[in-house]
Write a protein that holds these residues in place. Structure first.
Motif, mmCIF file in Angstrom:
data_model
loop_
_atom_site.group_PDB
_atom_site.id
_atom_site.type_symbol
_atom_site.label_atom_id
_atom_site.label_comp_id
_atom_site.label_asym_id
_atom_site.label_seq_id
_atom_site.Cartn_x
_atom_site.Cartn_y
_atom_site.Cartn_z
ATOM 1 N N ALA A 117 0.781 -1.289 -0.296
ATOM 2 C CA ALA A 117 0.059 -0.126 0.174
ATOM 3 C C ALA A 117 0.926 1.194 -0.330
ATOM 4 N N ARG A 118 1.914 1.333 0.663
ATOM 5 C CA ARG A 118 2.611 2.315 0.669
ATOM 6 C C ARG A 118 3.323 3.154 -0.378
ATOM 7 N N ARG A 119 4.067 1.696 -1.088
ATOM 8 C CA ARG A 119 4.436 2.040 -2.725
ATOM 9 C C ARG A 119 3.244 2.369 -3.155
ATOM 10 N N LEU A 120 2.686 1.782 -3.627
ATOM 11 C CA LEU A 120 1.148 2.224 -4.018
ATOM 12 C C LEU A 120 0.406 3.314 -4.408
ATOM 13 N N ASP A 121 1.566 4.482 -3.029
ATOM 14 C CA ASP A 121 1.339 5.690 -2.771
ATOM 15 C C ASP A 121 -0.409 5.781 -3.530
ATOM 16 N N LEU A 122 -1.377 5.597 -3.198
ATOM 17 C CA LEU A 122 -2.595 6.390 -3.489
ATOM 18 C C LEU A 122 -3.843 6.881 -2.345
ATOM 19 N N LYS A 123 -3.875 7.428 -2.576
ATOM 20 C CA LYS A 123 -4.721 8.469 -1.115
ATOM 21 C C LYS A 123 -5.990 8.561 -1.416
ATOM 22 N N THR A 124 -6.601 8.529 -2.937
ATOM 23 C CA THR A 124 -8.150 8.634 -2.968
ATOM 24 C C THR A 124 -7.981 8.370 -4.292
ATOM 25 N N PRO A 125 -9.348 7.409 -4.798
ATOM 26 C CA PRO A 125 -10.044 6.401 -6.092
ATOM 27 C C PRO A 125 -9.645 8.093 -6.843
ATOM 28 N N GLU A 126 -9.691 9.081 -6.712
ATOM 29 C CA GLU A 126 -9.972 10.570 -7.917
ATOM 30 C C GLU A 126 -7.604 10.083 -8.777
ATOM 31 N N GLN A 127 -6.924 9.840 -7.801
ATOM 32 C CA GLN A 127 -5.592 9.447 -8.089
ATOM 33 C C GLN A 127 -5.582 7.720 -9.491
ATOM 34 N N LEU A 128 -6.384 7.119 -8.398
ATOM 35 C CA LEU A 128 -6.750 5.598 -10.460
ATOM 36 C C LEU A 128 -7.053 6.295 -12.060
ATOM 37 N N LYS A 129 -8.214 7.723 -11.555
ATOM 38 C CA LYS A 129 -9.020 8.049 -12.569
ATOM 39 C C LYS A 129 -7.762 8.976 -13.762
ATOM 40 N N ALA A 130 -6.894 9.621 -12.565
ATOM 41 C CA ALA A 130 -5.967 11.000 -13.300
ATOM 42 C C ALA A 130 -5.109 10.134 -14.053
ATOM 43 N N MET A 131 -4.898 8.556 -13.761
ATOM 44 C CA MET A 131 -3.557 8.026 -13.413
ATOM 45 C C MET A 131 -3.353 7.944 -14.990
ATOM 46 N N ASP A 132 -1.714 7.852 -15.626
ATOM 47 C CA ASP A 132 -2.018 7.670 -17.393
ATOM 48 C C ASP A 132 -1.324 6.149 -17.743
ATOM 49 N N PHE A 133 -1.198 5.558 -18.645
ATOM 50 C CA PHE A 133 -0.659 4.170 -18.879
ATOM 51 C C PHE A 133 0.197 3.541 -18.007
ATOM 52 N N ASP A 134 0.934 4.941 -18.358
ATOM 53 C CA ASP A 134 3.151 4.639 -16.948
ATOM 54 C C ASP A 134 2.298 4.364 -15.740
ATOM 55 N N GLN A 146 -4.010 -15.819 -21.520
ATOM 56 C CA GLN A 146 -3.237 -15.654 -22.875
ATOM 57 C C GLN A 146 -2.457 -14.346 -22.114
ATOM 58 N N ALA A 147 -3.070 -13.016 -21.843
ATOM 59 C CA ALA A 147 -2.625 -11.837 -21.595
ATOM 60 C C ALA A 147 -2.712 -11.529 -20.199
ATOM 61 N N PRO A 148 -2.560 -10.948 -19.078
ATOM 62 C CA PRO A 148 -2.987 -10.201 -17.774
ATOM 63 C C PRO A 148 -3.698 -8.705 -18.780
ATOM 64 N N THR A 149 -4.477 -8.374 -17.657
ATOM 65 C CA THR A 149 -5.421 -7.374 -18.108
ATOM 66 C C THR A 149 -5.119 -6.337 -17.731
ATOM 67 N N PRO A 150 -4.925 -4.873 -18.432
ATOM 68 C CA PRO A 150 -4.108 -3.999 -18.005
ATOM 69 C C PRO A 150 -5.559 -3.422 -17.053
ATOM 70 N N PRO A 151 -5.480 -2.531 -15.865
ATOM 71 C CA PRO A 151 -6.425 -2.567 -14.802
ATOM 72 C C PRO A 151 -7.499 -0.822 -15.458
ATOM 73 N N ALA A 152 -7.914 -1.625 -16.007
ATOM 74 C CA ALA A 152 -9.127 -0.388 -15.851
ATOM 75 C C ALA A 152 -9.402 1.093 -15.151
#
Length: 333
Positions: A197-214, A325-331
């Motif tokens: 969790a510390r390495r993920l460093d996510l504080k709010t769900p809005e951070q998930l929505k704002a993430m780019d592909f990389d 066949q492949a892992p699913t990229p995060p939605a």
């Protein structure tokens, strides 16, 4: 699900580990990692394409996986599509947001390991006293439900159903004998969960929505490596499975190849199969390529009128799940 206590947050994390493992094993059965490899699009041969796929998955390099799994133009499209709005996204409720924030705060607090284990320890003792004898029965019920779901699936071929059932039939007996209430193991898993969790460093769900592909791929890598660590605590080594895989070409002609993938899961021999296609002299998974392209087209399609019965389903994410066949990229959430 409402997380009404720290314990339930930890319990949810452990449950996620088990579910994610089943999915990962079903979707990433490829070949032994023979050493560091540069990330290139496709493979010189069908076997090499599959071999590098599993090498990248094993180390959690999901960005590298997609760069390897797709021709350059399709990879660029995948990246560009990542920030497009998803027509099927559900709005985040205040309750969901509050639960997310609370859980991440609990997992990343300076003394998180101590507090979480202090709460989990008596709960584990209580659960062991109440449910120790019932765990095998409960897992057996879940096994039957999962097998029924696979058999009734309209998205899987008969061969894929057989392969998925075989995986379930190996994982279930393991889960029935795992000491889930063991204090020492639980303490280690709590530590892994907190570190992840510390390495993920996510504080709010809005951070998930704002993430780019990389950024999203980096977060997926952190989560996946945490899952691998936690599962090893309970006796399931994903690396052992990855290292056991062997690929053989069953048929190859006219730019199409069919390969068999043998591997062991918890010491049990299993196998799956995959079709590959050659493009510009390189080999790619046919299903991966087809699904990514179809997801792109669905993403660009205009929204169907409300109440339209025949409207095509929209993609939940670019790079829809590919069975075996492949892992699913995060939605994006």
């Amino acid at each position: 699900m409402r997380r009404s206590s720290v314990y339930y947050a930890v319990a949810a994390f452990i449950a996620l580990l088990v579910l994610a493992t089943a999915a990962a094993l079903f979707m990433t059965s490829h070949h032994k990692h023979l050493g560091p490899m540069p990330v290139v699009a496709g493979g010189d041969t069908p076997e090499e394409s599959v071999q590098q796929s599993v090498a990248l998955i094993k180390v959690g390099d999901f960005a590298g996986f997609w760069k390897h799994a797709l021709p350059p133009a399709d990879y660029d499209t995948l990246r560009a599509d990542w920030t497009r709005p998803r027509p099927d996204e559900h709005p985040l409720t205040p309750e969901d947001r509050a639960d997310f924030v609370k859980t991440m705060q609990q997992l990343t607090a300076p003394d998180a390991e101590t507090k979480l284990y202090a709460v989990a320890k008596p709960k584990l003792t209580q659960l062991q006293a109440q449910y120790q004898d019932q765990v095998p029965v409960m897992i057996g019920i879940f096994q039957a439900i999962a097998a029924t779901g696979v058999s009734q699936s309209k998205d899987l071929t008969n061969l894929q159903k057989q392969q998925a059932t075989e995986v379930i039939n190996v994982l279930a007996p393991w889960a029935q004998t795992v000491p889930w209430f063991d204090q020492a193991r639980a303490k280690r898993v709590v530590s892994i969960a907190v570190d992840t969790a510390r390495r993920l460093d996510l504080k709010t769900p809005e951070q998930l929505k704002a993430m780019d592909f990389d950024t999203a791929m980096q977060k997926y890598s952190v989560g996946f490596l945490g899952i691998k660590q936690a599962l090893t605590v309970y006796g399931l080594s994903l690396d052992d499975t990855f290292d056991s895989v062997k690929v053989s070409t069953v048929e190859s002609r006219n730019g199409h190849a069919h390969v068999k993938i043998d591997y062991t899961l918890l010491g049990k021999p299993l196998s799956t199969e995959s079709d590959l296609i050659q493009q510009d002299g390189r080999w790619y998974s046919e299903d991966v390529l087809q699904n990514v392209r179809e997801a792109h087209q669905r993403l660009l399609a205009p929204p169907a009128p409300a109440g339209s019965a025949g409207a095509p389903a929209t993609a939940a994410s670019v790079g829809a799940p590919i069975q075996a066949q492949a892992p699913t990229p995060p939605a994006k959430h």
